[in-house]
Design a protein around this motif. Structure first.
Motif, PDB file in Angstrom:
ATOM      1  N   GLU A  29       0.839  -1.198   0.000  1.00  0.00           N
ATOM      2  CA  GLU A  29       0.000   0.000   0.000  1.00  0.00           C
ATOM      3  C   GLU A  29       0.871   1.243   0.000  1.00  0.00           C
ATOM      4  O   GLU A  29       2.112   1.164   0.015  1.00  0.00           O
ATOM      5  CB  GLU A  29      -0.887  -0.002   1.249  1.00  0.00           C
ATOM      6  CG  GLU A  29      -0.079   0.007   2.524  1.00  0.00           C
ATOM      7  CD  GLU A  29      -0.839   0.555   3.717  1.00  0.00           C
ATOM      8  OE1 GLU A  29      -1.983   0.978   3.564  1.00  0.00           O
ATOM      9  OE2 GLU A  29      -0.248   0.577   4.814  1.00  0.00           O
TER      10      GLU A  29
ATOM     11  N   ILE B 198      -6.235  -2.391   4.473  1.00  0.00           N
ATOM     12  CA  ILE B 198      -7.229  -2.368   3.396  1.00  0.00           C
ATOM     13  C   ILE B 198      -8.471  -1.576   3.777  1.00  0.00           C
ATOM     14  O   ILE B 198      -9.380  -1.433   2.961  1.00  0.00           O
ATOM     15  CB  ILE B 198      -7.642  -3.803   2.986  1.00  0.00           C
ATOM     16  CG1 ILE B 198      -8.311  -4.544   4.152  1.00  0.00           C
ATOM     17  CG2 ILE B 198      -6.474  -4.562   2.446  1.00  0.00           C
ATOM     18  CD1 ILE B 198      -8.785  -5.941   3.776  1.00  0.00           C
TER      19      ILE B 198
ATOM     20  N   LYS C 232      -2.462  -1.581  -3.530  1.00  0.00           N
ATOM     21  CA  LYS C 232      -3.409  -0.454  -3.465  1.00  0.00           C
ATOM     22  C   LYS C 232      -2.627   0.853  -3.418  1.00  0.00           C
ATOM     23  O   LYS C 232      -1.390   0.852  -3.328  1.00  0.00           O
ATOM     24  CB  LYS C 232      -4.331  -0.589  -2.252  1.00  0.00           C
ATOM     25  CG  LYS C 232      -3.624  -0.552  -0.911  1.00  0.00           C
ATOM     26  CD  LYS C 232      -4.619  -0.535   0.262  1.00  0.00           C
ATOM     27  CE  LYS C 232      -5.423   0.735   0.311  1.00  0.00           C
ATOM     28  NZ  LYS C 232      -6.146   0.903   1.594  1.00  0.00           N
TER      29      LYS C 232
ATOM     30  N   LEU D 213      -6.322  -2.839  -6.139  1.00  0.00           N
ATOM     31  CA  LEU D 213      -7.390  -2.077  -5.497  1.00  0.00           C
ATOM     32  C   LEU D 213      -7.356  -0.603  -5.879  1.00  0.00           C
ATOM     33  O   LEU D 213      -8.191   0.166  -5.403  1.00  0.00           O
ATOM     34  CB  LEU D 213      -7.300  -2.217  -3.973  1.00  0.00           C
ATOM     35  CG  LEU D 213      -7.315  -3.640  -3.413  1.00  0.00           C
ATOM     36  CD1 LEU D 213      -7.338  -3.601  -1.888  1.00  0.00           C
ATOM     37  CD2 LEU D 213      -8.506  -4.422  -3.950  1.00  0.00           C
ATOM     38  N   SER D 214      -6.396  -0.217  -6.709  1.00  0.00           N
ATOM     39  CA  SER D 214      -6.262   1.168  -7.146  1.00  0.00           C
ATOM     40  C   SER D 214      -5.680   1.194  -8.550  1.00  0.00           C
ATOM     41  O   SER D 214      -4.809   0.385  -8.876  1.00  0.00           O
ATOM     42  CB  SER D 214      -5.346   1.934  -6.188  1.00  0.00           C
ATOM     43  OG  SER D 214      -4.918   3.156  -6.765  1.00  0.00           O
TER      44      SER D 214
END
Length: 404
Positions: free
Chosen positions: A261, A403, A290, A321-322
């Motif tokens: 992340e 998350i 992400k 996720l991104s």
């Protein structure tokens, strides 16, 4: 906390004096000096997918003695001859065993960072399970940082004699650091003929830590290794990991999960080497990225010329996720023999399935909750292999925080 001088100021004389003061044997002191010379003379390795451009190691100072090794185990196992102690203590109490195995799985001079580790290691554990002993309860080693420390050099030496079995867990964790910190560990695993080892490694360092490590397992005849790895923390990670199925009938089940992340750059480079006859290996790695995170899976199956009857499979699956997150999946397969039962590799990468999301949203589940459930389910095959409930809960909490 007493540290050596910074890397910019450190000399071989200082290293030798510290080794002598600690009562280390001459052979180890000589290795430290040779490794320091190799470190000083070499340039950093060229890693295209590991960003070291912002890392400044010059003011990093290694600790003079073990600073953050915590052991948790059932001491009743000692009655069966099991030894679980710090590597520094093992040097005094089991010098012949340490000298026999130390530095024989992981190449101490493979590149600049392995040389640095060999010169400066202090923390780490020694696990010895005698022939035929079944150590049923897990043995856990936790590595942290002492207050004021910005470096960790843990060396773990794990020896499972023929016919024995054990579960060894190593965990690296610390809070976010205000300044750059270096974690430079190495783990050597020896699984004897007919033995079995479950090896769990968890990395959840805080921000600003550079985790540059090496792990290598040698697996004997009809021996088995279950390797479970989770990479969750650090600013930058570069892990070179290898399982070498040396013996006939050797097996490995290798599962791993990476969650990347923010601006993290987390790379894992696992090698599965088939050397003996009728060996079998299965690798399944899962990655979630992400924000602007960048994860790399650089995996390889190598089937050597003298092996035969090999069964091998490598897979990596990634969730994005991104739109700004990135995952590079680089599975490889090198075969130097014609005698292979089956071997292959696969890779998938993409966003969460919109149909799956729609199905969950249509049943009243909020989008963020649905994503949380999907990611948790994605990682579940790895999480369920963690044998200690408190560690499993700790890892699950880190994942949930990342998350959410």
């Amino acid at each position: 906390m007493h540290n050596l001088p910074t890397l910019a100021e450190l000399t071989d004389e200082t290293i030798a004096a510290a080794a002598q003061a600690a009562g280390e044997p001459a052979w180890l002191s000589e290795r430290r000096i040779a490794a320091w010379h190799a470190f000083a003379a070499s340039v950093p390795p060229i890693w295209k997918r590991t960003d070291l451009s912002k890392f400044d190691a010059e003011d990093i100072a290694a600790p003079m003695r073990a600073q953050g090794t915590t052991l948790e185990w059932d001491t009743e196992l000692a009655r069966q001859g099991v030894v679980f102690t710090t590597l520094a203590a093992a040097l005094r109490e089991h010098p012949a065993l340490v000298q026999r195995y130390f530095g024989t799985a992981v190449d101490p001079l493979a590149h600049k960072f392995t040389a640095l580790h060999t010169a400066l290691w202090q923390d780490g554990v020694f696990l010895y399970v005698p022939k035929g002993v079944q150590a049923e309860l897990p043995l856990l080693a936790v590595f942290t940082l002492a207050e004021g420390s910005r470096a960790s050099f843990a060396h773990n030496l794990i020896i499972i004699e023929p016919g024995a079995s054990a579960t060894f867990i190593e965990e690296y964790r610390a809070p976010d650091m205000a300044r750059q910190t270096l974690a430079n560990p190495a783990t050597e695993l020896f699984v004897g003929d007919g033995a079995s080892l479950r090896f769990v490694t968890v990395q959840s360092w805080g921000a600003n830590t550079y985790h540059i490590g090496t792990q290598r397992a040698l697996v004997g005849n009809n021996a088995s290794l279950e390797w479970v790895a989770l990479s969750l923390g650090a600013q930058v990670q570069h892990i070179e990991a290898e399982t070498s199925l040396e013996g006939n009938g050797a097996q490995v089940q290798w599962l791993a999960a990476t969650l990347c992340e923010g601006t993290q750059n987390l790379l894992t480079a696992p090698w599965l080497r088939h050397v003996g006859a009728n060996t079998e290996g299965h690798m399944e790695f899962k990655t979630v990225v992400k924000d602007s995170g960048y994860a790399v899976f650089d995996g390889m199956i190598k089937i050597e010329a003298h092996s035969r009857g090999t069964i091998s499979r490598l897979e990596e699956h990634a969730l994005h996720l991104s739109p700004h997150a990135r995952n590079d999946s680089i599975p490889g397969l090198k075969i130097d023999t014609n005698d292979v039962q089956r071997a292959g590799h696969a890779s998938t990468s993409g966003q969460i399935d919109e149909e799956q999301l729609f199905y969950m949203l249509s049943r009243g589940i909020r989008r963020d909750e649905a994503i949380h459930m999907i990611v948790t389910g994605f990682f579940e095959p790895v999480l369920e292999r963690i044998p200690l409930a408190q560690l499993r809960e700790r890892v699950a909490a880190v994942i949930e925080r990342k998350i959410s």
